[in-house]
Write a protein that holds these residues in place. Structure first.
Motif, short mmCIF file in Angstrom:
data_model
loop_
_atom_site.label_atom_id
_atom_site.label_comp_id
_atom_site.label_asym_id
_atom_site.label_seq_id
_atom_site.Cartn_x
_atom_site.Cartn_y
_atom_site.Cartn_z
N SER A 143 2.81 37.31 -38.83
CA SER A 143 4.24 36.97 -38.87
C SER A 143 4.46 35.46 -38.91
N LEU A 144 3.64 34.71 -38.18
CA LEU A 144 3.83 33.27 -38.12
C LEU A 144 3.37 32.60 -39.41
N PRO A 145 4.10 31.61 -39.91
CA PRO A 145 3.63 30.86 -41.09
C PRO A 145 2.41 30.02 -40.75
N THR A 146 1.58 29.77 -41.75
CA THR A 146 0.32 29.07 -41.52
C THR A 146 0.53 27.66 -41.00
N PHE A 147 1.57 26.97 -41.51
CA PHE A 147 1.77 25.59 -41.07
C PHE A 147 2.15 25.53 -39.59
N LEU A 148 2.88 26.55 -39.11
CA LEU A 148 3.24 26.57 -37.70
C LEU A 148 2.01 26.84 -36.83
N ILE A 149 1.14 27.74 -37.29
CA ILE A 149 -0.11 27.99 -36.56
C ILE A 149 -0.93 26.72 -36.47
#
Length: 255
Positions: free
Chosen positions: A140-146
Motif C-alpha cells: 500500500s505504501l509508495p516506494t518513495f515513502l518507504i
C-alpha cells in the motif's frame, strides 16, 4: 516452432515501434528543448542556430525517422542537461543500476518465497498473520515513502547505515562494483530494501495464494495417500509448481 518464433519477433518489433512513437510524441509535447540549453536572454539568432544544429528545424516525420534509426543503433544523442552523450551517461550508471536491481530482486525473491510458503503452510499462526499485515502495508505504501522512513530510522535516528552514495567500489575493467567491499554493502542495503519491499510483498502474496491452490489439487491428495512425508509433498511437489507464476512476476518486476 519457427513460425511461433517469427510471430513473436514481429510482435516485439511492433511493440518497439509503438513505444518509439509514444516516446517521440511525449518528447514533442514536453516543451522546447532549446529553452533547456540556452538562457532566457539568448538572442533569437543563436536560438535558431542551436535548433538547426540539433535538427529540430526539420519536419516531424524526418525527425522521427532519424530518432528511430539512431535508437536502433544505440545512438541516443546528447543530453540537454549534462551536455554529454546519452550513451556515455548510460554506461557510467549501468553498473550501479544493475547492481541495485539484482540485489533488490534477489532479496525480494528469497524472503518473499519463504514468507509466502510459511504463510500458506502455517496460515493460522501469529507469525503468518503478521506477514499478511506487513504485506498489506508494503503493497500500500509508495516506494518513495518507504525510502524516506528507512532513511529516517536507520540513517538519521540510529546512524547504522549511510543515507546516500554508493560507497567504495572496485574497478573490473570498465565495470565497477561495490559488492566486494564492506562499505559498498553498507551503502546498498537501504536502497535495495526500499526497492525490494513492494516486490517482496507481491511475491509473498502470490506464492501464498498459489501454494494454497496447489495443495488442493488431486495429485497432492494422491501423494498424501501414498504416505509421502509433508516435507516431500510441500517442497518436492507443491512448491515446484507454485514458483512458476512467482518467477514470471519477478522477471517482469526486474525488467
Amino acid at each position: 516452432m519457427l513460425a511461433f518464433t517469427l510471430r513473436r519477433a514481429l510482435q516485439a518489433i511492433g511493440v518497439m515501434i509503438a513505444v518509439g512513437i509514444i516516446a517521440f510524441s511525449m518528447f514533442r509535447f514536453a516543451g522546447d528543448p532549446v529553452n533547456q540549453i540556452v538562457g532566457i536572454d539568448t538572442p533569437a539568432a543563436e536560438r535558431e542556430q542551436v535548433r538547426k544544429s540539433l535538427g529540430l528545424d526539420d519536419p516531424v516525420p524526418v525527425q522521427f525517422v532519424r530518432y528511430f534509426v539512431d535508437a536502433a543503433q544505440f545512438k541516443f544523442g546528447v543530453s540537454y542537461q549534462f551536455r554529454q552523450p546519452v550513451s556515455t551517461l548510460l554506461m557510467e550508471r549501468m553498473p550501479a543500476t544493475l547492481e541495485l536491481a539484482i540485489c533488490a530482486t534477489v532479496f525480494a525473491m528469497v524472503f518473499g518465497i519463504l514468507m509466502g510458503v510459511y504463510s500458506a503452510l502455517r496460515r493460522d499462526t501469529v507469525l503468518a498473520k503478521l506477514f499478511q499485515a506487513v504485506s498489506l502495508i508494503g503493497i500500500s505504501l509508495p516506494t518513495f515513502l518507504i525510502g524516506i522512513l528507512l532513511i529516517y530510522l536507520f540513517a538519521v535516528t540510529l546512524g547504522w547505515l549511510p543515507s546516500f552514495g554508493r560507497g567504495e567500489v572496485v574497478k573490473l575493467g570498465w565495470w565497477s562494483t561495490g559488492l566486494f567491499k564492506s562499505d559498498g554493502w553498507h551503502h546498498i542495503v537501504l536502497p535495495a530494501v526500499t526497492l525490494a519491499v513492494f516486490q517482496l510483498t507481491l511475491i509473498m502474496r502470490l506464492v501464498r495464494a498459489e501454494m494454497l491452490e496447489v495443495l488442493r489439487n488431486d495429485y497432492i491428495k494422491f501423494a498424501r495417500a501414498r504416505g509421502l512425508p509433508d516435507r516431500a509433498i510441500h517442497f518436492g511437489h507443491a512448491l515446484k509448481n507454485t514458483l512458476v507464476p512467482g518467477m514470471t512476476i519477478t522477471g517482469l518486476q526486474l525488467c
